[in-house]
Scaffold this motif. Structure first.
Motif, PDB file in Angstrom:
ATOM      1  N   GLY A 127       0.875  -1.098  -0.135  1.00  0.00           N
ATOM      2  CA  GLY A 127       0.204   0.052  -0.033  1.00  0.00           C
ATOM      3  C   GLY A 127       0.769   1.526   0.357  1.00  0.00           C
ATOM      4  N   HIS A 128       2.359   1.246   0.341  1.00  0.00           N
ATOM      5  CA  HIS A 128       3.196   2.436   0.643  1.00  0.00           C
ATOM      6  C   HIS A 128       2.924   3.014  -0.525  1.00  0.00           C
ATOM      7  N   LEU A 129       4.004   1.686  -0.863  1.00  0.00           N
ATOM      8  CA  LEU A 129       4.809   1.498  -2.336  1.00  0.00           C
ATOM      9  C   LEU A 129       4.277   2.327  -3.309  1.00  0.00           C
ATOM     10  N   ALA A 130       2.195   1.724  -3.304  1.00  0.00           N
ATOM     11  CA  ALA A 130       1.732   2.223  -4.438  1.00  0.00           C
ATOM     12  C   ALA A 130       1.270   3.535  -3.979  1.00  0.00           C
ATOM     13  N   LEU A 190      -2.022   9.618   0.548  1.00  0.00           N
ATOM     14  CA  LEU A 190      -2.331   9.790   1.964  1.00  0.00           C
ATOM     15  C   LEU A 190      -3.568   8.568   0.936  1.00  0.00           C
ATOM     16  N   GLY A 191      -3.270   7.080   2.045  1.00  0.00           N
ATOM     17  CA  GLY A 191      -4.406   6.015   1.418  1.00  0.00           C
ATOM     18  C   GLY A 191      -5.713   6.068   1.855  1.00  0.00           C
ATOM     19  N   GLN A 192      -6.546   5.677   1.626  1.00  0.00           N
ATOM     20  CA  GLN A 192      -7.941   5.581   2.359  1.00  0.00           C
ATOM     21  C   GLN A 192      -8.336   4.508   3.154  1.00  0.00           C
ATOM     22  N   LYS A 193      -7.555   3.609   3.352  1.00  0.00           N
ATOM     23  CA  LYS A 193      -7.504   2.825   5.135  1.00  0.00           C
ATOM     24  C   LYS A 193      -7.966   3.298   6.052  1.00  0.00           C
ATOM     25  N   ASP A 194      -6.945   4.536   6.511  1.00  0.00           N
ATOM     26  CA  ASP A 194      -7.762   5.189   7.608  1.00  0.00           C
ATOM     27  C   ASP A 194      -8.326   6.116   7.488  1.00  0.00           C
ATOM     28  N   PRO A 195      -9.805   6.046   7.383  1.00  0.00           N
ATOM     29  CA  PRO A 195     -10.628   7.293   7.123  1.00  0.00           C
ATOM     30  C   PRO A 195     -10.394   8.320   7.817  1.00  0.00           C
ATOM     31  N   GLN A 196     -10.662   8.654   9.227  1.00  0.00           N
ATOM     32  CA  GLN A 196      -9.953   9.464  10.315  1.00  0.00           C
ATOM     33  C   GLN A 196      -8.901  10.078   9.943  1.00  0.00           C
ATOM     34  N   LEU A 197      -7.265  10.071   9.662  1.00  0.00           N
ATOM     35  CA  LEU A 197      -6.400   9.762   9.200  1.00  0.00           C
ATOM     36  C   LEU A 197      -6.969  11.516   7.943  1.00  0.00           C
ATOM     37  N   VAL A 198      -7.093  10.680   7.377  1.00  0.00           N
ATOM     38  CA  VAL A 198      -7.717  11.303   5.683  1.00  0.00           C
ATOM     39  C   VAL A 198      -8.624  12.725   6.317  1.00  0.00           C
ATOM     40  N   ALA A 199      -9.449  12.335   7.064  1.00  0.00           N
ATOM     41  CA  ALA A 199     -10.623  13.520   7.694  1.00  0.00           C
ATOM     42  C   ALA A 199      -9.403  14.319   8.454  1.00  0.00           C
ATOM     43  N   VAL A 200      -9.004  14.267   9.125  1.00  0.00           N
ATOM     44  CA  VAL A 200      -8.425  14.795   9.968  1.00  0.00           C
ATOM     45  C   VAL A 200      -7.275  15.881   9.465  1.00  0.00           C
ATOM     46  N   HIS A 256      -4.398  26.957   6.732  1.00  0.00           N
ATOM     47  CA  HIS A 256      -4.010  27.861   5.153  1.00  0.00           C
ATOM     48  C   HIS A 256      -3.105  27.176   5.018  1.00  0.00           C
ATOM     49  N   ILE A 257      -2.785  25.888   4.760  1.00  0.00           N
ATOM     50  CA  ILE A 257      -1.613  24.936   4.527  1.00  0.00           C
ATOM     51  C   ILE A 257      -1.953  25.174   2.766  1.00  0.00           C
ATOM     52  N   PRO A 258      -0.590  25.241   2.174  1.00  0.00           N
ATOM     53  CA  PRO A 258      -0.279  25.320   0.670  1.00  0.00           C
ATOM     54  C   PRO A 258      -0.101  23.767   0.087  1.00  0.00           C
ATOM     55  N   CYS A 259      -1.422  23.215   0.568  1.00  0.00           N
ATOM     56  CA  CYS A 259      -0.667  21.220   0.118  1.00  0.00           C
ATOM     57  C   CYS A 259      -1.761  20.715  -0.302  1.00  0.00           C
ATOM     58  N   GLN A 260      -1.760  19.832  -1.327  1.00  0.00           N
ATOM     59  CA  GLN A 260      -2.850  19.439  -1.822  1.00  0.00           C
ATOM     60  C   GLN A 260      -3.385  18.122  -1.524  1.00  0.00           C
ATOM     61  N   VAL A 261      -3.929  17.276  -0.885  1.00  0.00           N
ATOM     62  CA  VAL A 261      -4.559  16.090  -0.119  1.00  0.00           C
ATOM     63  C   VAL A 261      -4.273  15.589  -1.177  1.00  0.00           C
ATOM     64  N   VAL A 262      -4.162  14.612  -1.539  1.00  0.00           N
ATOM     65  CA  VAL A 262      -4.075  13.242  -2.762  1.00  0.00           C
ATOM     66  C   VAL A 262      -4.567  12.046  -2.504  1.00  0.00           C
ATOM     67  N   THR A 263      -5.646  11.170  -2.149  1.00  0.00           N
ATOM     68  CA  THR A 263      -6.266   9.682  -1.827  1.00  0.00           C
ATOM     69  C   THR A 263      -6.204   8.828  -2.615  1.00  0.00           C
ATOM     70  N   LEU A 264      -5.574   8.054  -2.616  1.00  0.00           N
ATOM     71  CA  LEU A 264      -5.860   6.683  -3.339  1.00  0.00           C
ATOM     72  C   LEU A 264      -6.078   5.464  -2.924  1.00  0.00           C
ATOM     73  N   PRO A 265      -7.336   4.691  -3.117  1.00  0.00           N
ATOM     74  CA  PRO A 265      -8.275   3.756  -2.678  1.00  0.00           C
ATOM     75  C   PRO A 265      -6.602   2.496  -2.067  1.00  0.00           C
ATOM     76  N   ILE A 266      -7.823   2.300  -1.152  1.00  0.00           N
ATOM     77  CA  ILE A 266      -7.240   0.985  -0.471  1.00  0.00           C
ATOM     78  C   ILE A 266      -6.179  -0.095  -0.989  1.00  0.00           C
ATOM     79  N   VAL A 267      -5.064  -0.955  -1.576  1.00  0.00           N
ATOM     80  CA  VAL A 267      -4.132  -1.437  -1.845  1.00  0.00           C
ATOM     81  C   VAL A 267      -4.872  -2.699  -1.045  1.00  0.00           C
ATOM     82  N   ARG A 268      -5.347  -3.800  -1.894  1.00  0.00           N
ATOM     83  CA  ARG A 268      -5.682  -4.851  -0.996  1.00  0.00           C
ATOM     84  C   ARG A 268      -5.185  -6.764  -1.763  1.00  0.00           C
ATOM     85  N   GLU A 269      -5.011  -7.228  -0.519  1.00  0.00           N
ATOM     86  CA  GLU A 269      -3.895  -9.048  -0.778  1.00  0.00           C
ATOM     87  C   GLU A 269      -4.947  -9.460  -1.576  1.00  0.00           C
TER      88      GLU A 269
END
Length: 281
Positions: free
Chosen positions: A36-39, A146-156, A165-178
């Protein structure tokens, strides 16, 4: 690839890169890297000129004696994995220097850091939001992956970046599954075959709830009951958390309306606690 352990060195490099109009992407991790991290790393490299992976082994629970040393010992393995991705920089400062026990500042995102999984890991999301704020200051990325596995971390993270006002775009990727549907995580390699089979039931149960939602079910209690009916008969599974929440506010929902929602779950199997979620929208 350069491994940077010094905060001042990382700050100087990031400042120089931004001065050269170099687009920086950051992938924050706690170490123990998996697919998941490598993706996320590969995606970050496609989005930016330079990609930085941070390795900051924040403990979710109360650290056991020697826990930080054990986490730090995985750095060599993590670096070997990252070499194969071609990532530019690994930022791995000593945890006791980057997040010292004497620090007097905390970043609390009211309404988010205390919801969802917080009772399972008291204080973790405050520690995570504080560390992430510091990481954004030091690495100065334009993109945060960020990955979407931890929705709380994404929302926070989304709210933190917006409010400060941090000039940064937050991009999320779908959960990588086995292949069996289990969300990629650090604890899978230590599971027995029986525990692994039990873990595979989690995503199947979430998928069934999603099918019911697609068929018109909007009552959160009914959707959660369908998950419990599939998981509770398995004796090795203990459900620690199960809820239907608004995706952005994490507010628990009794009835799902027009706003994007998700079902989140945390279970304990053996010595591992696994989290997962699925969209209901």
């Amino acid at each position: 690839m350069e491994v940077i352990r010094n905060v001042a060195r990382m700050q100087h490099l990031a400042h120089r890169l931004r001065g050269e109009r170099t687009r920086i992407a950051l992938v924050p991790t706690r170490g123990h890297l998996h697919d998941g991290h490598l993706a996320l790393v590969r995606h970050a490299m496609r989005l930016a000129d330079v990609a930085i992976v941070s390795i900051l082994p924040l403990a979710k629970g109360v650290p056991r004696e020697g826990g930080e040393k054990r986490l730090s010992a995985t750095l060599t393995h993590d670096v070997e994995l990252l070499i194969s991705t071609g990532v530019n920089y690994v930022f791995a400062p000593p945890l006791d220097e980057f997040c010292p026990a004497t620090a007097a500042t905390e970043v609390v995102v009211r309404g988010l850091t205390e919801r969802l999984f917080s009772p399972l890991w008291p204080g973790y999301y405050v520690r995570a939001s504080t560390a992430l704020t510091a990481l954004l200051q030091v690495t100065a990325p334009e993109i945060l992956c960020l990955g979407q596995k931890d929705p709380q971390l994404v929302a926070v993270t989304r709210r933190l970046v917006s409010d400060l006002h941090i000039p940064c775009q937050v991009v999320t990727l779908p959960i990588v599954r086995e292949r069996d549907g289990i969300a990629a995580c650090r604890g899978l390699s230590a599971m027995s075959e029986q525990e692994r089979r039990a873990a595979a039931l989690i995503y199947k149960a979430l998928e069934k709830a999603q099918v019911l939602f697609g068929a018109g079910e909007r009552d959160a209690a009914n959707l959660m009951e369908s998950v419990r009916e599939q998981l509770e008969p398995e004796p090795s599974i203990r459900i620690d958390y199960l809820g239907v929440v608004d995706r952005e506010t994490l507010e628990p929902l009794a009835t799902i309306g027009d706003s994007p929602a998700l079902m989140a779950i945390a279970v304990t199997i053996g010595r591992a606690r696994l989290i997962d979620n699925i969209a209901l929208e």
